[in-house]
Design a protein around this motif. Structure first.
Motif, PDB file in Angstrom:
ATOM      1  N   ASP A 163       8.397   8.777   9.390  1.00 49.89           N
ATOM      2  CA  ASP A 163       7.936   8.516  10.757  1.00 49.89           C
ATOM      3  C   ASP A 163       6.425   8.668  10.861  1.00 49.89           C
ATOM      4  OD1 ASP A 163      10.505   8.010  11.634  1.00 49.89           O
ATOM      5  OD2 ASP A 163      10.860  10.076  12.277  1.00 49.89           O
ATOM      6  N   ARG A 164       5.874   9.622  10.148  1.00 55.30           N
ATOM      7  CA  ARG A 164       4.419   9.808  10.171  1.00 55.30           C
ATOM      8  C   ARG A 164       3.722   8.682   9.392  1.00 55.30           C
ATOM      9  NH1 ARG A 164       1.946  14.307  11.733  1.00 55.30           N
ATOM     10  NH2 ARG A 164       0.537  14.416   9.936  1.00 55.30           N
ATOM     11  N   ARG A 165       4.307   8.255   8.292  1.00 56.17           N
ATOM     12  CA  ARG A 165       3.745   7.087   7.600  1.00 56.17           C
ATOM     13  C   ARG A 165       3.744   5.878   8.524  1.00 56.17           C
ATOM     14  NH1 ARG A 165       7.081   8.689   3.352  1.00 56.17           N
ATOM     15  NH2 ARG A 165       8.434   6.855   3.482  1.00 56.17           N
ATOM     16  N   ALA A 166       4.818   5.719   9.276  1.00 59.22           N
ATOM     17  CA  ALA A 166       4.923   4.579  10.188  1.00 59.22           C
ATOM     18  C   ALA A 166       3.838   4.617  11.253  1.00 59.22           C
ATOM     19  CB  ALA A 166       6.302   4.553  10.830  1.00 59.22           C
ATOM     20  N   ALA A 167       3.427   5.816  11.672  1.00 59.71           N
ATOM     21  CA  ALA A 167       2.352   5.922  12.660  1.00 59.71           C
ATOM     22  C   ALA A 167       1.050   5.373  12.096  1.00 59.71           C
ATOM     23  CB  ALA A 167       2.171   7.373  13.089  1.00 59.71           C
ATOM     24  N   LEU A 226      -0.842   7.008   4.656  1.00 56.78           N
ATOM     25  CA  LEU A 226       0.176   6.112   4.112  1.00 56.78           C
ATOM     26  C   LEU A 226       1.044   6.796   3.059  1.00 56.78           C
ATOM     27  CD1 LEU A 226      -2.036   2.925   3.703  1.00 56.78           C
ATOM     28  CD2 LEU A 226      -0.245   3.268   5.417  1.00 56.78           C
ATOM     29  N   LEU A 227       0.682   8.021   2.676  1.00 54.05           N
ATOM     30  CA  LEU A 227       1.415   8.760   1.649  1.00 54.05           C
ATOM     31  C   LEU A 227       2.201   9.926   2.211  1.00 54.05           C
ATOM     32  CD1 LEU A 227      -1.438   8.936  -1.013  1.00 54.05           C
ATOM     33  CD2 LEU A 227       0.409   7.258  -0.882  1.00 54.05           C
ATOM     34  N   ASP A 228       2.217  10.078   3.525  1.00 50.80           N
ATOM     35  CA  ASP A 228       2.880  11.226   4.128  1.00 50.80           C
ATOM     36  C   ASP A 228       4.358  11.263   3.730  1.00 50.80           C
ATOM     37  OD1 ASP A 228       4.208  12.885   6.336  1.00 50.80           O
ATOM     38  OD2 ASP A 228       2.077  13.095   6.809  1.00 50.80           O
ATOM     39  N   CYS A 250      -9.422   0.193   5.163  1.00 49.07           N
ATOM     40  CA  CYS A 250      -8.470   1.295   5.173  1.00 49.07           C
ATOM     41  C   CYS A 250      -8.584   2.049   3.857  1.00 49.07           C
ATOM     42  CB  CYS A 250      -7.038   0.793   5.377  1.00 49.07           C
ATOM     43  SG  CYS A 250      -6.364  -0.143   3.979  1.00 49.07           S
ATOM     44  N   PHE A 251      -7.829   3.151   3.726  1.00 49.25           N
ATOM     45  CA  PHE A 251      -7.752   3.863   2.450  1.00 49.25           C
ATOM     46  C   PHE A 251      -6.353   4.441   2.277  1.00 49.25           C
ATOM     47  CE2 PHE A 251     -10.520   6.673   5.234  1.00 49.25           C
ATOM     48  CZ  PHE A 251      -9.485   7.430   5.754  1.00 49.25           C
ATOM     49  N   SER A 252      -6.068   4.964   1.086  1.00 48.76           N
ATOM     50  CA  SER A 252      -4.702   5.386   0.764  1.00 48.76           C
ATOM     51  C   SER A 252      -4.346   6.730   1.364  1.00 48.76           C
ATOM     52  CB  SER A 252      -4.526   5.455  -0.757  1.00 48.76           C
ATOM     53  OG  SER A 252      -5.259   6.531  -1.319  1.00 48.76           O
ATOM     54  N   GLY A 253      -5.260   7.680   1.344  1.00 46.42           N
ATOM     55  CA  GLY A 253      -4.973   9.063   1.678  1.00 46.42           C
ATOM     56  C   GLY A 253      -4.807   9.904   0.420  1.00 46.42           C
TER      57      GLY A 253
END
Length: 290
Positions: free
Chosen positions: A92-96, A86-88, A118-121
């Motif tokens: 587009d990668r966050r959206a994945a 979620l921090l990417d 879930c977790f943040s990353g």
């Protein structure tokens, strides 16, 4: 005591899902922490809905309940552990990751699961803290909205080394989002021992109003290594006593993701250990001896 114990499928990856669920039911577990991953219930499968219906029927046959967990290591990116997060930096990668989590919410609703984990990353290098927290809040907001619509709480886990790594960080995110009712907490008892300032039993009491999912294993102070019960430093009867006192009704799931090679044996040993710890609490309450 009215705790309901489960075991995480990320610690049973050498078993077919049907076999893993049958094992847990036979051992006396009441539920399962079901990690969505390629070897069990693959969240990327085109026939996910049909597969979910089959798993739902199997859970009903066995009398098991579930929490849906989303900590699969390489389910989205075969080259990046837990990526993208979620921090990417790449939207587009966050959206994945957001799509995966909203899909997990639908799976959980179809299974009648009591929460989605879930977790943040991990915060990317060279990303300022304020930017990372803003990015997390914006990315997770639609997942919280989906969870609210499905009537299935989203339970974010403080993870050592991640942006959201402790209970205080959970409250920061919760405040940033306006304290939505659908956002709750996954409390990992080992993580409390690893890095929280308070003892695990005190963490349980402090987190009680927001508890939606609990993971449990042994751990040592300052070392993020999930250990079988008895191999770490945690005194478990006070933890179980605190959990029972909160009135928490969800699953307390054994979390041993690096022990699949001995999964069936550890599942059996773990439920025996937890029952003994429960008996110790009861004996102390009754003035007897464990």
């Amino acid at each position: 005591m009215s705790l309901r114990f489960g075991y995480g499928t990320n610690g049973l990856t050498d078993l077919r899902l049907d076999d893993a669920l049958g094992l847990l039911a036979d051992l006396g577990y009441e539920g399962v922490g079901l990690t969505l991953d390629h070897m069990h219930l693959d969240p990327m499968a085109p026939d996910l809905a049909a597969r979910t219906r089959r798993v739902s029927r199997r859970l009903d046959q066995l009398g098991l309940t579930a929490t849906v967990e989303t900590g699969a290591r390489y389910v989205l990116d075969p080259r990046s552990k837990h990526g993208p997060s979620l921090l990417d930096p790449d939207p587009d990668r966050r959206a994945a990751r957001v799509r995966l989590l909203t899909r997990a919410v639908r799976v959980a609703a179809d299974l009648g699961a009591h929460a989605v984990h879930c977790f943040s990353g991990i915060k990317p290098a060279d990303t300022p803290d304020d930017t990372a927290w803003k990015r997390l809040a914006e990315a997770i907001a639609p997942v919280v909205e989906a969870a609210e619509g499905a009537g299935t709480p989203l339970a974010i886990e403080p993870e050592p080394g991640h942006l959201l790594s402790c209970i205080a960080d959970f409250h920061r995110l919760r405040t940033d989002l306006g304290a939505p009712a659908a956002l709750g907490l996954t409390l990992d008892i080992g993580h409390c021992q690893c890095l929280e300032p308070a003892p695990p039993a005190a963490c349980v009491r402090d987190a009680a109003p927001w508890l939606r999912h609990v993971q449990i294993e042994d751990m040592r102070r300052g070392v993020h290594e999930h250990l079988p019960f008895g191999a770490g430093e945690i005194d478990f009867p006070p933890v179980l006593e605190a959990l029972a006192a909160t009135g928490y009704q969800g699953l307390t799931v054994v979390e041993l993701p690096r022990h699949s090679h001995a999964g069936p044996q550890l599942a059996e040993q773990s439920i025996e250990f937890l029952r003994r710890a429960e008996n110790a609490v009861r004996a102390a309450a009754e003035g007897g001896r464990p």
